[in-house]
Scaffold this motif. Structure first.
Motif, PDB file in Angstrom:
ATOM      1  N   ASN A 100      42.510 -18.521  28.446  1.00 35.18           N
ATOM      2  CA  ASN A 100      42.840 -19.462  27.378  1.00 35.18           C
ATOM      3  C   ASN A 100      41.517 -19.949  26.783  1.00 35.18           C
ATOM      4  O   ASN A 100      40.446 -19.468  27.149  1.00 35.18           O
ATOM      5  CB  ASN A 100      43.719 -20.607  27.889  1.00 35.18           C
ATOM      6  N   ARG A 101      41.583 -20.917  25.878  1.00 32.29           N
ATOM      7  CA  ARG A 101      40.357 -21.278  25.156  1.00 32.29           C
ATOM      8  C   ARG A 101      39.345 -21.992  26.047  1.00 32.29           C
ATOM      9  O   ARG A 101      38.159 -22.006  25.730  1.00 32.29           O
ATOM     10  CB  ARG A 101      40.689 -22.068  23.894  1.00 32.29           C
ATOM     11  N   ASN A 102      39.814 -22.578  27.137  1.00 37.09           N
ATOM     12  CA  ASN A 102      38.854 -23.182  28.071  1.00 37.09           C
ATOM     13  C   ASN A 102      37.866 -22.154  28.596  1.00 37.09           C
ATOM     14  O   ASN A 102      36.706 -22.465  28.853  1.00 37.09           O
ATOM     15  CB  ASN A 102      39.579 -23.789  29.273  1.00 37.09           C
ATOM     16  N   THR A 105      49.775 -16.590  20.145  1.00 39.39           N
ATOM     17  CA  THR A 105      50.425 -17.909  20.143  1.00 39.39           C
ATOM     18  C   THR A 105      51.919 -17.802  20.475  1.00 39.39           C
ATOM     19  O   THR A 105      52.547 -16.748  20.287  1.00 39.39           O
ATOM     20  CB  THR A 105      50.337 -18.561  18.742  1.00 39.39           C
ATOM     21  N   LYS A 141      43.881 -19.138  22.668  1.00 40.44           N
ATOM     22  CA  LYS A 141      44.417 -20.471  22.333  1.00 40.44           C
ATOM     23  C   LYS A 141      44.638 -21.303  23.603  1.00 40.44           C
ATOM     24  O   LYS A 141      44.156 -20.964  24.661  1.00 40.44           O
ATOM     25  CB  LYS A 141      45.734 -20.308  21.555  1.00 40.44           C
ATOM     26  N   ARG A 142      45.422 -22.395  23.447  1.00 47.25           N
ATOM     27  CA  ARG A 142      45.726 -23.272  24.582  1.00 47.25           C
ATOM     28  C   ARG A 142      46.533 -22.549  25.649  1.00 47.25           C
ATOM     29  O   ARG A 142      47.198 -21.547  25.373  1.00 47.25           O
ATOM     30  CB  ARG A 142      46.587 -24.452  24.111  1.00 47.25           C
ATOM     31  N   GLU A 143      46.581 -23.177  26.830  1.00 48.71           N
ATOM     32  CA  GLU A 143      47.272 -22.578  27.962  1.00 48.71           C
ATOM     33  C   GLU A 143      48.764 -22.318  27.675  1.00 48.71           C
ATOM     34  O   GLU A 143      49.307 -21.305  28.107  1.00 48.71           O
ATOM     35  CB  GLU A 143      47.107 -23.482  29.191  1.00 48.71           C
ATOM     36  N   ASN A 144      49.423 -23.232  26.964  1.00 52.58           N
ATOM     37  CA  ASN A 144      50.857 -22.998  26.722  1.00 52.58           C
ATOM     38  C   ASN A 144      51.078 -21.701  25.944  1.00 52.58           C
ATOM     39  O   ASN A 144      52.084 -21.006  26.137  1.00 52.58           O
ATOM     40  CB  ASN A 144      51.516 -24.192  26.002  1.00 52.58           C
TER      41      ASN A 144
END
Ligand code: DOR
Ligand code: ZN
Length: 347
Positions: free
Chosen positions: A203-205, A177, A223-226
């Motif tokens: 990422n999580r996608n 993160t 986690k998310r892309e950011n």
């Protein structure tokens, strides 16, 4: 365009080699690294210096002749770990670090720490002796969303430990993160973080969009892309506090492809090709050596490797197996989702 880079031999500061047939199958795929911190989450876990020494012998026996790998053993911290045993194993050169798994956080972590106050005497002895604590940084509170478990761990557990035991050397393992990156940056020379290959790529996608992909499921979960972008920024920054720990974690396909599949990505075979691709994409090939070969050794007080490896960019992709065989089982190799034009050669 750069088409060849030479690096001091890379080290892997977080590696799962397992035992038995799995060890025999996967050890050769890490043989080209220099030093590797070996995770102690066997069944039963590696909790004494004698067990760590015996496990090291089994690893050495599983490596091919001429392998560069020098296993750096760890002890699995439990509520009942004896501070004197830890210090003795370190002084005897058997272990490089101690691993903290919060109980229940991940694969084979049932014997992990249930209450930090129980291990405070061990942590104090470690700070005194300069022994590094490698931390799996996730809370296990079921009320905390799995995507928040790292950030909450930093606030609830890690920061209080570091305040309670000043001078304790800590590696935040496999950060996932932007919060982890920021916390690592807030520390001094006694704080560092490893970053895996796969968390720089997915990422999580990748796990959940368009179908569930068990081979991208690991812990901490992507986690998310950011957050992925924050990890790429950290890894390619050249900052001394960030270094490679692949967390290559092989599981048989028969255990991953289940209604309740286990966590882990097996990245040992193709890690250096993937990293060269990522660092090239970020315009940071000149910093790959800091991340993969220099920063971790410096944190652990070791010299850089004396020998070198070479990565060559070719027009045709490097060929890696999609899976390997381990006894009667297969283990799927991490698929980064793009062709790997960087080929690993020994210089
Ligand atoms: O994905 C993971 N796999 N994360 C861990 O923390 C443990 C590892 C394993 O041992 O399989
Ligand atoms: Zn791990």
């Amino acid at each position: 365009m750069t088409d060849s880079i030479t690096l001091c031999r890379p080290d892997d500061w977080h590696l799962h080699l397992r035992d038995g047939a799995m060890l025999a199958a996967v050890a050769p795929h890490s043989a080209g690294f220099g030093r590797a911190i070996i995770m102690p989450n066997l069944v039963p876990p590696v909790v004494t210096g004698a067990q760590a020494a015996a496990y090291r012998d089994r690893i050495m026996a599983a490596l091919p002749p001429g392998a560069a790998l020098q296993p750096q053993m760890t002890l699995y911290l439990t509520d009942t770990t004896d501070p004197a045993d830890v210090v003795a194993a370190y002084r005897d050169g058997i272990i490089r670090a101690v691993k903290l798994y919060p109980a229940g956080a991940t694969t084979n972590s049932a014997s992990g720490v249930t209450d930090i106050d129980k291990v405070r005497p061990v942590l104090e002895a470690m700070a005194e002796a300069g022994i590094t604590l490698c931390v799996h940084g996730e809370v296990t509170d079921p009320a905390v969303d799995i995507f928040d478990r790292e950030a909450v761990f930093i606030d609830r557990v890690l920061d209080p430990i570091r305040r309670a035991v000043p001078g304790l050397r800590v590696v935040m393992e496999h950060i996932t993160t932007a919060d982890g990156v920021a916390y690592a940056r807030s520390g001094g020379d006694d704080l560092a973080a490893t970053i895996t290959t796969h968390h720089l790529v997915i990422n999580r996608n990748a796990i959940l969009a368009g179908g569930i992909r068990p081979h991208y499921y690991c812990l901490p979960v992507a986690k998310r892309e950011n957050h992925r972008l924050a990890l790429r920024d950290a890894a390619t920054s050249g900052e001394a506090r960030f270094f490679l720990g692949t967390d290559s974690a092989p599981h048989p396909d028969s255990a991953k492809l289940q209604p309740c599949g286990c966590a882990g990505c097996f990245t040992a075979p193709n890690t250096m090709s993937i990293l060269a691709h990522v660092f090239e994409q970020e315009g940071a090939l000149d910093r790959l050596e800091a991340f993969a070969s220099l920063n971790g050794a410096a944190f652990y007080g070791l010299p850089p490797a004396e020998d070198r490896i070479r990565l060559i960019r070719r027009d045709r992709p490097a060929e890696y197996p999609t899976s390997i065989t381990a006894g009667d089982e297969t283990v799927t190799v991490f698929d980064p989702g793009f062709p790997l034009y960087w080929h690993l050669e020994t210089a």
